[in-house]
Design an enzyme around this catalytic site. Structure first.
Site, short mmCIF file in Angstrom:
data_model
loop_
_atom_site.label_atom_id
_atom_site.label_comp_id
_atom_site.label_asym_id
_atom_site.label_seq_id
_atom_site.Cartn_x
_atom_site.Cartn_y
_atom_site.Cartn_z
N ASP A 46 0.83 -1.20 0.00
CA ASP A 46 0.00 0.00 0.00
C ASP A 46 0.88 1.26 0.00
OD1 ASP A 46 0.89 -0.17 2.59
OD2 ASP A 46 -1.08 0.08 3.53
N ASP A 85 -1.22 -6.18 -0.60
CA ASP A 85 -1.54 -5.55 0.69
C ASP A 85 -3.03 -5.29 0.83
OD1 ASP A 85 0.25 -5.07 2.72
OD2 ASP A 85 1.05 -3.22 1.84
N LYS A 115 -1.35 -9.38 2.65
CA LYS A 115 -0.62 -8.94 3.84
C LYS A 115 -1.50 -7.98 4.62
CE LYS A 115 3.02 -5.97 3.67
NZ LYS A 115 2.51 -4.83 4.46
N GLU A 184 8.99 -4.55 10.58
CA GLU A 184 9.40 -3.23 10.11
C GLU A 184 9.93 -2.38 11.26
OE1 GLU A 184 6.73 -1.20 7.46
OE2 GLU A 184 7.86 0.68 7.58
O1 KIV Z 1 3.49 -1.18 1.61
C1 KIV Z 1 4.68 -1.55 1.65
O2 KIV Z 1 5.49 -1.26 0.78
C2 KIV Z 1 5.08 -2.34 2.80
C3 KIV Z 1 6.53 -2.63 2.95
C4 KIV Z 1 7.25 -1.41 3.38
C5 KIV Z 1 6.79 -3.77 3.85
O3 KIV Z 1 4.28 -2.72 3.58
#
Ligand code: KIV
Length: 281
Positions: A46, A85, A115, A184
């Site tokens: 995201d 995501d 995710k 993270e």
């Molecule tokens: O959205 C994203 O790019 C992420 C990464 C930073 C792990 O969640």
């Protein structure tokens, strides 16, 4: 097309200590480059809101945006395991909605896993999505969708209480059925301890070198995002300068009439042109 990597491959890589490389990508050409470079996992993050849509954070990202970007990435997929995501508020309201939205990314876009951010507070959501047959990657430590509650974008787990919370989140996410977890912005030694404790792979971003894998944002790797650069980012190219000078060359040549030349133009039979000119006199 070769074999697409799957969860058992990542479990084996963890056991054999072969680093797992995850990179974000948001569209077709970026995914093609990620595949060509040999990435094992592509995350349609995201972060797309900031690096592709100019949003100030990830909160404004919608399911529609994620679906469109995931579909574009999937059209370029060859070998990498693709994770989509779930955007802010697409999985928090209730479990039915979480399953429905995770299902859209899997059924409509074709991603391999979704995710979502959160630890102990998201156990029932992760379990519900996994029970529905969808693989889930967790995301703990600094969770950008809820950064306000964490006091901003800051390292998580530096003191004992917060380190214990990150550790408990990691264990909870694994027990809920996640197939991997992103760590993270957590101290390297805490990430190492969590990586040893978990049987699922840890993918670090700002979490030191002992995680089972690493993830960075496409634009950060290639020096394409100039708004800010977190400490954990290493850029391997100066993409903005390189691409910018290409565009400047085009603008310059059109302005001074150096482009297009005959090489980039199409010819026709002169007689046809002459006849046309005569007719129109
Ligand atoms: O959205 C994203 O790019 C992420 C990464 C930073 C792990 O969640």
């Amino acid at each position: 097309m070769g074999k697409v990597l799957s969860i058992p491959d990542f479990m084996r890589m963890k056991q054999e200590k072969e680093p797992i490389v995850m990179v974000t990508a948001y569209n077709h050409w970026q995914a093609r480059l990620a595949e060509k470079a040999g990435a094992d996992m592509i995350l349609v993050g995201d972060s797309v809101g900031m690096v592709e849509h100019g949003l100030k954070d990830t909160l404004g990202v919608t399911m529609e945006m994620m679906l469109m970007h995931c579909k574009a990435v999937m059209r370029a997929r060859q070998r990498a395991f693709v994770v989509g995501d779930l955007p802010f508020l697409s999985y928090e309201v209730d479990e039915r909605e979480a399953i429905r939205n995770a299902g859209l990314l899997v059924k409509e876009a074709g991603v391999d896993a979704v995710k979502l951010e959160g630890g102990k507070n998201r156990v029932s959501t992760i379990r519900a999505i996994v029970d529905a047959g969808i693989a889930v990657v967790g995301h703990i430590g600094l969770t950008p969708q809820t950064a306000t509650l964490l006091g901003g974008y800051r390292v998580q787990g530096k003191d004992e209480q917060s380190a214990r919370r990150v550790l408990e989140d990691a264990i909870a996410v694994q027990e809920a059925g996640a197939c991997a977890v992103v760590l993270e912005c957590v101290p390297a030694s805490l990430a190492e301890f969590i990586t040893q404790k978990l049987s699922i792979p840890t993918i670090g971003i700002g979490a030191g070198s002992s995680c089972d894998g690493q993830v960075l944002v496409f634009h950060d790797i290639l020096g394409l995002f100039e708004t800010f650069k977190p400490k954990f980012v290493k850029s391997y190219a100066n993409g903005a300068e390189y691409l910018g000078s290409g565009l400047e060359g085009y603008v310059r040549e059109v302005k001074n009439k150096a482009f297009p030349t005959q090489e980039h133009s199409f010819a026709m039979d002169e007689k046809v042109m002459e006849a046309l000119k005569k007719e129109s006199i």
